[in-house]
Each structure stands twice: as structure tokens, then as C-alpha cells.
Design a protein around this motif. Structure first.
Motif: not given
Length: 389
Positions: A37-64
Motif C-alpha cells: 500500500l502506497v501512502f502519500l504522507d505529508g510528514y517528511p519530518q517524521y522518520d520510521e523511528n518516530s512515534a508517527w512512523g511507528k503507528v503507521v507501521q502498526k496500522c499496516a493490514p495483515d499481509g501488507y
């Protein structure tokens, strides 16, 4: 459908370094990408280790997996991508741009796709509708207030409780300046950010967006322009965005700053406090706009039902299942009262913002697509006033 903390999120910074736009990156809807799933995300200031990046990761549906396409501004790349039938699966857009996106056929009906819309603050959920159809949904809102530095006000002999209308605010700024300090910062930039900060003064003078040439509009411009011409506000107010205006307030001896709830944590850490923006003649405080972005499902000429269902699951996770974590990750106020109640227990520095957020007004709710031209006109006249044209 389950959500797994270990689901992979690709930050895509390297992708954006290569691709000038989403369209240049190749289709995200090809058969080989069925589980991405491609997510056009307007928060480039938050990397994958940020709280935002982690919750986006948490919401990836099963198998995606979820691939974050990071852009400071999302409407232009989304417009190009939809036109070339290369749109992302989920996108983030600034809430007042939604009517334009709908008018251009760029987004689809969220409820028809399976996105849940119950439990939201009515004013917020309604702003995500165009002609009764839900196209955008909030995962958190922000709004505006009047920050101040208690130590400066004390030294200048100003009681913040005395600031109840424009006259008393001007008197307070005058006393601060006479005591050797600086006055107030705000953003008057010629973009929607400048209009966003202008609206409380416009509404506080009795303004109605359907009547943008009213006396209230002139009164609000005169107030802000007067601060600049007197030297109470910096000349850079005409070009400062909200972040730059806040930096000036933080780094110099300014007593006041009109700015957003997203600054509440840093303000609290510095010992700054906040009051409601006063209306022109006192009484109730000025109405304030609600800010923040919407999540949307972009249009694809050839729909992939399975991916759209997964994209809807992702949005449900961000706006329902994990709404508290999402809102807290970026310091926005949750758009559901029950979730906000818990958030205020976790993030006590947001307590002063609960009431203004709950009554904040949408900019496009009544005007829809007309808001775009009205906002542009307000912005131009504000610039003329600030630059004394």
C-alpha cells in the motif's frame, strides 16, 4: 483483519530522491505490488523511528506493507498521479483542499469503501463531506490560541486575565513594548497558513466567509497591519509561515504569539502559557478554525478491490482502532470526544485546548469549493494591508 506491530513500512526517502513526482516512480497498483500500500504522507519530518512512523507501521493490514511517499505538500503530486492513473492507495491532504480534490474527481467515497465514520465530533466529520458524501476523515485536529510569556507580562505589569477584547490586547502589547520588550508574532504569509491565522480576527469582528468584503474583514486587516506598522509585530510577519513565526517568538523577547495547539508541548516546557484569542468587542472569545489533514482514498481508473479494502482497513486503524496513539504521536487533538478525554489525561499540556478544539469551525463546511477563491482574495488583501499598499 489484524494489525501487526512488525509489519514493514518503507520510508521511501531514497525513492523520492530519485523520483521527481509520484508518477515518475512507476505504478503502485501493478500486480507485483498487490500487497504493497502506497501512502502519500505529508510528514517528511517524521522518520520510521518516530512515534508517527511507528503507528503507521502498526496500522499496516495483515499481509501488507505500507510504503510512505514523503512530500511536504501533497495536493500537487496527488493531482499529477491521479491524472496519470498512478495514484497512491492512501493520501493525506490539508482539510480545506478537499472540495477541490472532489471537484477534480481525485478521491472516492470513503463509506462505500468501508471506512468507519461514527463517533466523530460532528463539526469535524461534516467538514470531510462534500454534497453529503464522506470523502475525507480526520485523525487529529489543531487550532489557534494566544501564547504569552508570563515573566515578560509580569515585568510589564500586564495581567493576562485583563485581555478580553482587542482594546485590552492592544493596551497589553503597548505596555510590554514600553517596558522594553517586543510585542507579538503571527503568520501573515500569502498562503492558506496566513489566512488560517487571520480568520480568528475576522470571525472575532463578526465576519462571515460568505461576505469577504465586509467591515469585519477590514477591521481584522487593520488590526494586524497596525501591529506591523507600529513595530509591535516583526516586518517578517508578511512572509513568515507559522513555524517561522513561532521561532521568532521563541528566540526573541516577544511577549505574545498567535500560534497553534501543536506548539503546546514546547510552550509548556518553556513555561509559556496560552489564552483564547479575544473577539473585537469582548464577551465570548473569537471563533477559531480547525486545522489538520484528512486521509483520503484516491481515484484509480482500474480499481483493485482488494487493495482498496486494505487501504480502508489502514484508515480505520488510524482513525478508530489506534486513534489515541495516532493523535498523540503528532500532538494533535483527537476528533472523538471519548478518545480526547483519555488523551488529555496522557498529555496534560493540551488541557487548555480542549474547549477551543471542540468548538473550532470548518472553513469549507458551508462554502465548499467557493472557499478556495474566497481564501485567495482574503490572502491578497491581507498582504496588501501588511505591506501598506
Amino acid at each position: 483483519m489484524t494489525f501487526n506491530n512488525t509489519r514493514k513500512v518503507v520510508a521511501a526517502l531514497s525513492t523520492l530522491a530519485i523520483c521527481g513526482s509520484l508518477a515518475a516512480c512507476g505504478s503502485s497498483n501493478s500486480a507485483t505490488d498487490d500487497k504493497n500500500l502506497v501512502f502519500l504522507d505529508g510528514y517528511p519530518q517524521y522518520d520510521e523511528n518516530s512515534a508517527w512512523g511507528k503507528v503507521v507501521q502498526k496500522c499496516a493490514p495483515d499481509g501488507y506493507t505500507v510504503e510512505r511517499q514523503l512530500q511536504d505538500e501533497t495536493m500537487n503530486p496527488l493531482t499529477t498521479a491521479v491524472k496519470e492513473d498512478n495514484a497512491p492507495d492512501i493520501a493525506m491532504i490539508d482539510n480545506p483542499t478537499l472540495p477541490s480534490a472532489v471537484d477534480a474527481g481525485m478521491v472516492v467515497d470513503l463509506e462505500a469503501a468501508g471506512v468507519k465514520t461514527d463517533g466523530f465530533n460532528e463539526g469535524i466529520i461534516d467538514t470531510g463531506k462534500v454534497d453529503g458524501t464522506q470523502y475525507g476523515i480526520s485523525y487529529g485536529i489543531n487550532t489557534l490560541g494566544l501564547y504569552y510569556k508570563p515573566d515578560i507580562l509580569e515585568k510589564a505589569g500586564v495581567d493576562p486575565a485583563s485581555i478580553t477584547d482587542w482594546d485590552s490586547l492592544n493596551a497589553a502589547i503597548g505596555k510590554v513594548v514600553d517596558a522594553g520588550y517586543k510585542g507579538i508574532t503571527f503568520s501573515g504569509i500569502a498562503t492558506e497558513e496566513g489566512v488560517f491565522q487571520y480568520l480568528p480576527w475576522f470571525w472575532g469582528a463578526g465576519g462571515d466567509l460568505s461576505k469577504p468584503d465586509s467591515q469585519a474583514a477590514q477591521d481584522a486587516r487593520d488590526l494586524l497591519a497596525g501591529w506591523v506598522s507600529k513595530g509591535w509585530a516583526p516586518k517578517s510577519s508578511t512572509t513568515n509561515n507559522q513555524s517561522a513565526a513561532w521561532d521568532v517568538f521563541m528566540s526573541e523577547d516577544y511577549a505574545f504569539a498567535e500560534n497553534g495547539s501543536w506548539q503546546a508541548q514546547s510552550a509548556t516546557e518553556k513555561g509559556y502559557e496560552v489564552i483564547a484569542i479575544p473577539s473585537k468587542d469582548g464577551g465570548d472569545s473569537a471563533p477559531v478554525p480547525f486545522g489538520g489533514e484528512f486521509l483520503v482514498l484516491p481515484y484509480h481508473k482500474t480499481a483493485n478491490d482488494a487493495k482498496q479494502k486494505a487501504a480502508a482497513e489502514f484508515i480505520n486503524c488510524m482513525t478508530d482502532t489506534n486513534l489515541l496513539e495516532v493523535s498523540e504521536s503528532i500532538g494533535y487533538l483527537a476528533p472523538k470526544d471519548d478518545v480526547l478525554e483519555q488523551q488529555l489525561k496522557d498529555q496534560t499540556y493540551l488541557a487548555d485546548w480542549a474547549e477551543p478544539a471542540s468548538s473550532a469551525q470548518g472553513r469549507t463546511t458551508e462554502l465548499g469549493l467557493k472557499y478556495e477563491s474566497i481564501s485567495s482574495g482574503l490572502s491578497q488583501k491581507l498582504q496588501d494591508a501588511l505591506n501598506q499598499k
